[in-house]
Design a protein around this motif. Structure first.
Motif, PDB file in Angstrom:
ATOM      1  N   ARG A  57     -23.505  39.987 -54.314  1.00 32.32           N
ATOM      2  CA  ARG A  57     -24.081  40.509 -53.082  1.00 32.32           C
ATOM      3  C   ARG A  57     -22.957  41.281 -52.391  1.00 32.32           C
ATOM      4  N   LEU A  58     -23.222  42.516 -51.996  1.00 31.57           N
ATOM      5  CA  LEU A  58     -22.148  43.381 -51.524  1.00 31.57           C
ATOM      6  C   LEU A  58     -22.117  43.442 -50.003  1.00 31.57           C
ATOM      7  N   GLY A  59     -21.103  42.826 -49.414  1.00 30.40           N
ATOM      8  CA  GLY A  59     -20.877  42.981 -47.987  1.00 30.40           C
ATOM      9  C   GLY A  59     -20.084  44.248 -47.728  1.00 30.40           C
ATOM     10  N   VAL A  60     -20.487  44.996 -46.718  1.00 29.02           N
ATOM     11  CA  VAL A  60     -19.792  46.234 -46.362  1.00 29.02           C
ATOM     12  C   VAL A  60     -19.367  46.144 -44.898  1.00 29.02           C
ATOM     13  N   ALA A  61     -18.155  46.637 -44.608  1.00 28.58           N
ATOM     14  CA  ALA A  61     -17.588  46.469 -43.270  1.00 28.58           C
ATOM     15  C   ALA A  61     -16.854  47.726 -42.849  1.00 28.58           C
ATOM     16  N   ARG A  62     -16.506  47.784 -41.551  1.00 25.02           N
ATOM     17  CA  ARG A  62     -15.847  48.959 -40.978  1.00 25.02           C
ATOM     18  C   ARG A  62     -14.332  48.801 -40.879  1.00 25.02           C
ATOM     19  N   GLY A  63     -13.816  47.582 -40.762  1.00 24.52           N
ATOM     20  CA  GLY A  63     -12.378  47.354 -40.658  1.00 24.52           C
ATOM     21  C   GLY A  63     -11.882  47.437 -39.233  1.00 24.52           C
TER      22      GLY A  63
ATOM     23  N   THR B  87     -13.585  37.922 -47.336  1.00 20.57           N
ATOM     24  CA  THR B  87     -13.349  39.176 -46.638  1.00 20.57           C
ATOM     25  C   THR B  87     -12.267  40.016 -47.327  1.00 20.57           C
ATOM     26  N   GLU B  88     -11.989  41.197 -46.784  1.00 22.75           N
ATOM     27  CA  GLU B  88     -10.935  42.076 -47.308  1.00 22.75           C
ATOM     28  C   GLU B  88      -9.897  42.357 -46.225  1.00 22.75           C
TER      29      GLU B  88
ATOM     30  N   ALA C 111     -19.832  37.277 -52.961  1.00 24.20           N
ATOM     31  CA  ALA C 111     -19.998  38.382 -52.011  1.00 24.20           C
ATOM     32  C   ALA C 111     -18.693  38.718 -51.317  1.00 24.20           C
ATOM     33  N   PRO C 112     -18.157  39.923 -51.555  1.00 22.14           N
ATOM     34  CA  PRO C 112     -17.117  40.393 -50.643  1.00 22.14           C
ATOM     35  C   PRO C 112     -17.770  40.623 -49.283  1.00 22.14           C
ATOM     36  N   LEU C 113     -17.221  40.016 -48.253  1.00 23.10           N
ATOM     37  CA  LEU C 113     -17.834  40.145 -46.917  1.00 23.10           C
ATOM     38  C   LEU C 113     -16.749  40.511 -45.914  1.00 23.10           C
ATOM     39  N   GLY C 114     -16.397  41.769 -45.854  1.00 26.57           N
ATOM     40  CA  GLY C 114     -16.995  42.748 -46.712  1.00 26.57           C
ATOM     41  C   GLY C 114     -15.934  43.725 -47.209  1.00 26.57           C
ATOM     42  N   LEU C 115     -16.397  44.573 -48.073  1.00 24.00           N
ATOM     43  CA  LEU C 115     -15.592  45.688 -48.554  1.00 24.00           C
ATOM     44  C   LEU C 115     -15.483  46.712 -47.418  1.00 24.00           C
ATOM     45  N   VAL C 116     -14.258  47.019 -47.005  1.00 25.65           N
ATOM     46  CA  VAL C 116     -14.052  47.877 -45.831  1.00 25.65           C
ATOM     47  C   VAL C 116     -14.131  49.335 -46.280  1.00 25.65           C
ATOM     48  N   LEU C 117     -15.302  49.923 -46.141  1.00 26.71           N
ATOM     49  CA  LEU C 117     -15.585  51.211 -46.759  1.00 26.71           C
ATOM     50  C   LEU C 117     -14.703  52.355 -46.283  1.00 26.71           C
TER      51      LEU C 117
END
Length: 415
Positions: A122-128, A60-61, A92-98
């Motif tokens: 594999r690209l994980g995307v997250a809200r934070g 995670t980030e 996989a970053p799970l996830g990059l907090v866009l």
């Protein structure tokens, strides 16, 4: 089914289980010797997982974690280090907090890592969701931490996430990018009507991407380079997909959701919603296909030994994650719906009862996985959430747990 591990890196010697050391080195997050120990353990685990047959490693980030807990600053950089040390495992970053990123810089960094590891990304995307750092790093977009409560700030976070992801996709898929975002007050190029006075104009007209230079000699677009190794870009994943709104958008964007809901019936309900929404977009997934489930897993030769080894680790989980609302995943039907779950209830017993955790022998774990497959026959991914293991337990214990899973559990379900 495929199998992943989810690392929430923890600086060894931080947390309640090592209070004396954590106090002596406070803030341990800025202690170089302690951080080097974390890097050593993370590297050992990654190489071990790669060698014994796990399919993916996720991370995670988070930022500003001076306490040393959930210490995962810039997962793209850490995974770049691990890419050079591993051979086959997906990263996989799970996830990059866009909402905390500039979209073009994020698109570039993702493309670089995808090139470095030749498509193992594999690209994980997250809200934070943590306001301590999201409110700081998201201020450019007026985006604060996601609350999942439908409030104005939560909706702003949700919308900013979607807009940044949209720009990143444009950067990956278009040879030249020209875009104006009213939502973000963001334009490419800047100024949007063209950049004048580019000294290397003739060079760009000759060797640059077609369309970068306008007929009147302005830079009217940019070419975000390099492009990802994978075409058009790495498969998108999304962590801790719990709310229906997030499940629906994941289906619309063809993002693989990793779910962190407790019991198998809830897993199946979310997976069915994802399946139904995906079908509306023309993607006919089977129930559980293109979906992942996360569980805390701790194994030993006997159930009693597993509980004794991994049970105490939940004290840190309850103390740290409880105030963020994560203990809601431990809710039972008989609990008062108007009262939050107290940290005292965040123990291994309740985690096992609601099946957030699978603690026991390999056979106990296999039965837990089978209960999910009984409801979702085509479940694609199962992830071991390693919270409270690395950085708390001896490294040999952590590696043995992974090895037991790889040799005694994976062969039953892989393929």
């Amino acid at each position: 089914m495929k199998f992943s591990i989810m690392l929430n890196p923890q600086i060894p010697g931080s947390g309640y289980s090592q209070e004396e050391n954590a106090r002596a080195r406070r803030p341990i997050g800025r202690d170089t010797e302690s951080y080097q120990k974390l890097l050593h353990e993370v590297r050992e685990i990654a190489v071990h997982a790669d060698q014994i047959g796990f399919d993916a490693l996720m991370m995670t980030e988070h930022h500003f974690h001076s306490e040393g807990f959930e210490f995962s600053v810039n997962p793209l950089m850490v995974l770049t280090d691990l890419a050079a040390r591993t051979e086959r495992i997906l990263l996989a970053p799970l996830g990059l907090v866009l909402p905390a990123w500039d979209p073009i810089r994020a698109a570039e960094d993702v493309a670089l890592l995808d090139q470095f590891c030749k498509g193992r990304l594999r690209l994980g995307v997250a809200r934070g969701y943590q306001n301590r750092w999201m409110n700081v790093l998201g201020q450019r977009w007026h985006a604060s931490a996601a609350r999942s409560d439908g409030s104005a700030s939560d909706n702003r976070n949700f919308d900013v996430f979607g807009e940044i992801l949209h720009i990143m996709k444009l950067a990956w898929t278009q040879e030249t990018l020209r875009y104006k975002s009213e939502m973000l007050d963001y334009e490419v190029p800047s100024p949007y009507d063209g950049i004048e006075g580019w000294p290397a104009l003739e060079w760009t007209k000759t060797f640059g991407a077609p369309g970068e230079v306008s007929e009147d000699g302005k830079l009217q677009a940019v070419s975000v380079s390099p492009r990802p190794y994978q075409d058009p870009y790495p498969e998108l994943w999304q962590p801790f997909t719990i709310s229906d709104r997030s499940v629906i958008r994941a289906a619309q964007e063809n993002i693989l959701p990793w779910m962190f809901t407790p019991n198998p019936d809830e897993h199946a309900a979310k997976a069915r919603l994802y399946q139904e929404e995906s079908a509306k977009c023309g993607r006919d997934y089977k129930l559980g296909e293109h979906t992942g489930i996360l569980k805390v897993v701790g194994m030993a030769d006997t159930r009693e030994e597993a509980i004794a080894t991994y049970g105490p680790m939940q004290k840190d989980f309850a103390a740290f994650f409880g105030p963020f609302g994560y203990l809601e995943v431990l809710r039972k039907q008989e609990d008062d719906r108007h009262k939050p779950i107290s940290p005292e209830k965040g123990d291994y017993k309740r985690m096992n009862e609601v099946e957030l955790a699978l603690l026991g022998t390999p056979d106990d774990v296999k039965r837990g996985i089978q209960r999910m497959l009984d409801r979702m026959p085509d479940l694609e991914w199962f992830g071991l959430f390693m919270q409270g293991q690395q950085g708390v337990l001896p490294l040999d214990t952590v590696k043995r747990n992974l090895e037991m899973f790889a040799t005694k559990v994976i062969p039953e379900f892989a393929g």
